[in-house]
Design an enzyme around this catalytic site. Structure first.
Site, short mmCIF file in Angstrom:
data_model
loop_
_atom_site.label_atom_id
_atom_site.label_comp_id
_atom_site.label_asym_id
_atom_site.label_seq_id
_atom_site.Cartn_x
_atom_site.Cartn_y
_atom_site.Cartn_z
N GLU A 63 -7.01 -7.28 -4.20
CA GLU A 63 -8.01 -7.13 -2.77
C GLU A 63 -9.14 -8.23 -2.42
O GLU A 63 -9.21 -8.13 -1.14
CB GLU A 63 -8.77 -5.44 -2.80
CG GLU A 63 -8.10 -4.60 -2.89
CD GLU A 63 -6.94 -4.22 -2.21
OE1 GLU A 63 -6.60 -4.29 -1.24
OE2 GLU A 63 -6.27 -3.05 -1.94
N THR A 119 0.62 -1.68 0.07
CA THR A 119 -0.03 -0.21 -0.03
C THR A 119 1.05 0.98 -0.04
O THR A 119 2.38 1.06 0.17
CB THR A 119 -0.46 -0.40 1.20
OG1 THR A 119 -1.73 -1.11 1.22
CG2 THR A 119 -1.86 0.44 1.29
#
Length: 603
Positions: free
Chosen positions: A448, A409
């Protein structure tokens, strides 16, 4: 250069020079004998990110009159070029915004969603959960992207510039290229096997068939064209247009190199999924800590509730006077307890009854804090409590281990001359996402959906994070803004790192607010991460110092057990100073060092 070359930095060398809350500001560019410290002070606004080109994109927008929201989108878009394995328009994220005029905090949930056809057995095959490695590099792992909708929503509600305008710096970087550094090369190397499964990914990120060379220029003309198209057509190009059609086709028919033998399981994403997607404006989480208001993102992320609960657990412990052993001991134990409650109670609130208010109540935190002893360690997995019915030393539930979550991230933090602030964490999940590049479009799709539990961690405990139709997987993203008693910003920060995001933000906040470390030092401090597991992870500076009188040895004497994690998080932050000044700070070493910039450096 993309970002400073990794260098060893003595935190103590800058501690005296960098501000604490209310102290005098340091010069704009502090230097030690080993190089530049990633901290900047000045006027007109500030940007902190992991990457110098991305921070510069945000500063460019601020300098031309844009506000913090405009600059945040510009910085995020640039990170999609220079940090393509961590973020991009193929992913999602969470956006936290402080409005200086109203002195209020607002948030956007831009998390990816499962296809409308998904059910709890999404990652089951022949009745058994898939191995993570089999799920991640596949269309099955890809959720409906939320980042483009987040940008459009933020700009529409609070921005002052058009999407096409704020995408221009990133479009230019993609077209002209950026300089490859050690971090980009090493991240490519770590994904080389997966990247070779997909010809379009290999062609883009393995130029000439090999790893990108440090010091070379990396260009992404396809992404430049994609940004130009988004700027002209708006994000409907993805959610209702040709870009979206390309995404759907790629997810459902992953373009695999057949000679690799890789079984890239197809997904089931449709045009209907894209058209139905919405980034969700919602109220932030809020908790009071040492008289300050701590605001973050509410579920579907678990960041705001888990950081908030841990802070409430620590509220009645004077961490400013505690020894280093007792400080870390209480931090570790509060994290352990908060993660136990996270696993039981937090999921997508559209599908789960998430007791957000009760998880953040001081009464509930007190009922959990009494489990912590100064001279003993809790045994993981700790059972969750019941925030709806808090009772003294609440241990009413059945224990379940913490499920796996990828550790990549990126995070950016922005402030403008009007006092508006953005703390924004965006992601494509693990480093390299699904490894699937949309042909001709220049960006990698997320993985995800692997943030869902593939199966319940404990069949006897309700798991709020199983897949479902249109459901958002639980996240640990924790972009945070702290306000003073007058509802003015004190500090804003966040970090990447999967589930370690929560402990990174918690530790950085307590190091800054309680231990009174300057912001850059609180970011640089060696980290520990406990997530209701048998062992607490330590970075090398803590783990390798194992002598008989070391901090680690003294914690082990209390009963703690540790394992090594080479790097935990990569935080950035901004701090409000008197008279309109801002301080921006980033990592000194992690991910090669971050970038902190201001519009007008203070003399």
């Amino acid at each position: 250069m993309r970002r400073p070359v990794a260098r060893k930095l003595s935190v103590l060398a800058v501690s005296a020079a960098v501000v604490t809350v209310g102290a005098a500001a340091p010069p704009a560019a502090q230097r030690t004998a080993v190089g530049k410290v990633p901290v900047a002070v000045g006027y007109g606004g500030a940007v902190a990110s992991v990457d110098a080109d991305a921070s510069a994109a945000g500063i460019e927008v601020l300098r031309k009159g844009g506000n913090a929201v405009d600059a945040a989108v510009a910085t995020a878009a640039a990170l999609g070029v220079t940090e393509p394995y961590s973020s991009g328009i193929g992913g999602g994220g969470y956006f936290v915004y402080y409005d200086a005029k109203s002195r209020t905090v607002h948030t956007i949930d831009g998390r990816e969603t499962a296809p409308l056809t998904a059910d709890s057995g999404l990652f089951l095959e022949n009745g058994k959960p898939l191995a993570f490695a089999d799920a991640v590099s596949s269309g099955l792992s890809v959720g409906t992207p939320g980042t483009p909708a987040t940008w459009a929503t933020a700009l529409g509600k609070w921005g002052s510039e058009r999407l096409g305008t704020v995408l221009k710096p990133a479009e230019r970087i993609a077209r002209n290229g950026f300089t490859v550094d050690d971090t980009f090369r090493s991240q490519t190397a770590a994904n080389e096997t997966r990247f070779r499964y997909f010809p379009d990914t290999a062609k883009l990120f393995l130029p000439g068939g090999g790893l990108p060379v440090v010091g070379s220029t990396f260009k992404n003309p396809d992404l430049a064209k994609t940004y130009e198209e988004l700027g002209r057509k708006g994000v409907d190009a993805i959610y209702r247009g040709d870009l979206g059609k390309d995404i759907v086709d790629t997810v459902n028919h992953p373009p695999v190199d057949q000679s690799s033998g890789w079984n890239a399981r197809p997904g089931d994403l449709t045009a209907k999924d894209l058209a139905a997607y919405r980034a969700k404006p919602q109220a932030p989480t809020r908790t009071s800590y040492r008289g300050l208001g701590v605001y973050s993102i509410a579920p579907s992320s678990s960041g705001g509730t888990t950081v908030g609960e841990a802070l409430n657990i620590l509220e009645k412990t004077d961490l400013s006077r505690a020894s280093e052993v007792q400080y870390l001991h209480h931090f570790i134990e509060a994290s352990r307890i908060a993660f136990a409650d996270r696993g039981r109670w937090v999921g997508d609130p559209a599908f789960e009854d998430v007791p957000t208010k009760q998880l953040l109540s001081q009464k509930y935190a007190d009922s959990r804090a009494c489990l912590i002893k100064d001279d003993a360690v809790l045994t993981s997995p700790v059972a969750p409590g019941d925030p709806r019915r808090p009772a003294a030393c609440n241990t009413g539930g059945t224990a379940a281990p913490t499920t796996y979550e990828g550790e990549n991230t990126t995070h950016l933090t922005v402030a403008d001359k009007w006092g508006n602030v953005v703390s924004y964490t965006l992601t494509i999940e693990q480093t390299g996402g699904s490894a699937i590049t949309v042909p001709g479009r220049g960006f990698i799709l997320n993985n995800e959906l692997t943030d869902f539990s593939f199966a319940p961690a404990n069949p006897a405990v309700h798991d709020p994070n199983l897949p479902g139709p249109g459901k958002r997987p639980r996240s640990s993203i924790s972009p945070t803004i702290v306000l003073d008693r007058h509802n003015e910003p004190v500090v804003a920060l966040g970090s990447p790192g999967g589930a370690t995001i929560i402990t990174t933000v918690l530790q950085t906040l307590t190091e800054f607010l309680d231990r009174r470390l300057p912001l850059v030092d609180a970011i640089a401090a060696p980290r520990a991460s406990q997530r209701n597991a048998a062992q607490t992870e330590l970075e090398p500076a803590l783990y390798n110092d194992a002598g008989p009188d070391s901090l680690r040895a003294r914690l082990e004497a209390l009963g703690h057990s540790f394992k090594l994690n080479p790097e935990i998080g990569a935080a950035t932050g901004v701090q409000r100073l008197p008279n309109g000044k801002w301080l921006a700070a980033a990592e000194t070493v992690r991910r090669g060092g971050g970038s902190a910039q201001v519009v007008h450096p203070a003399p």
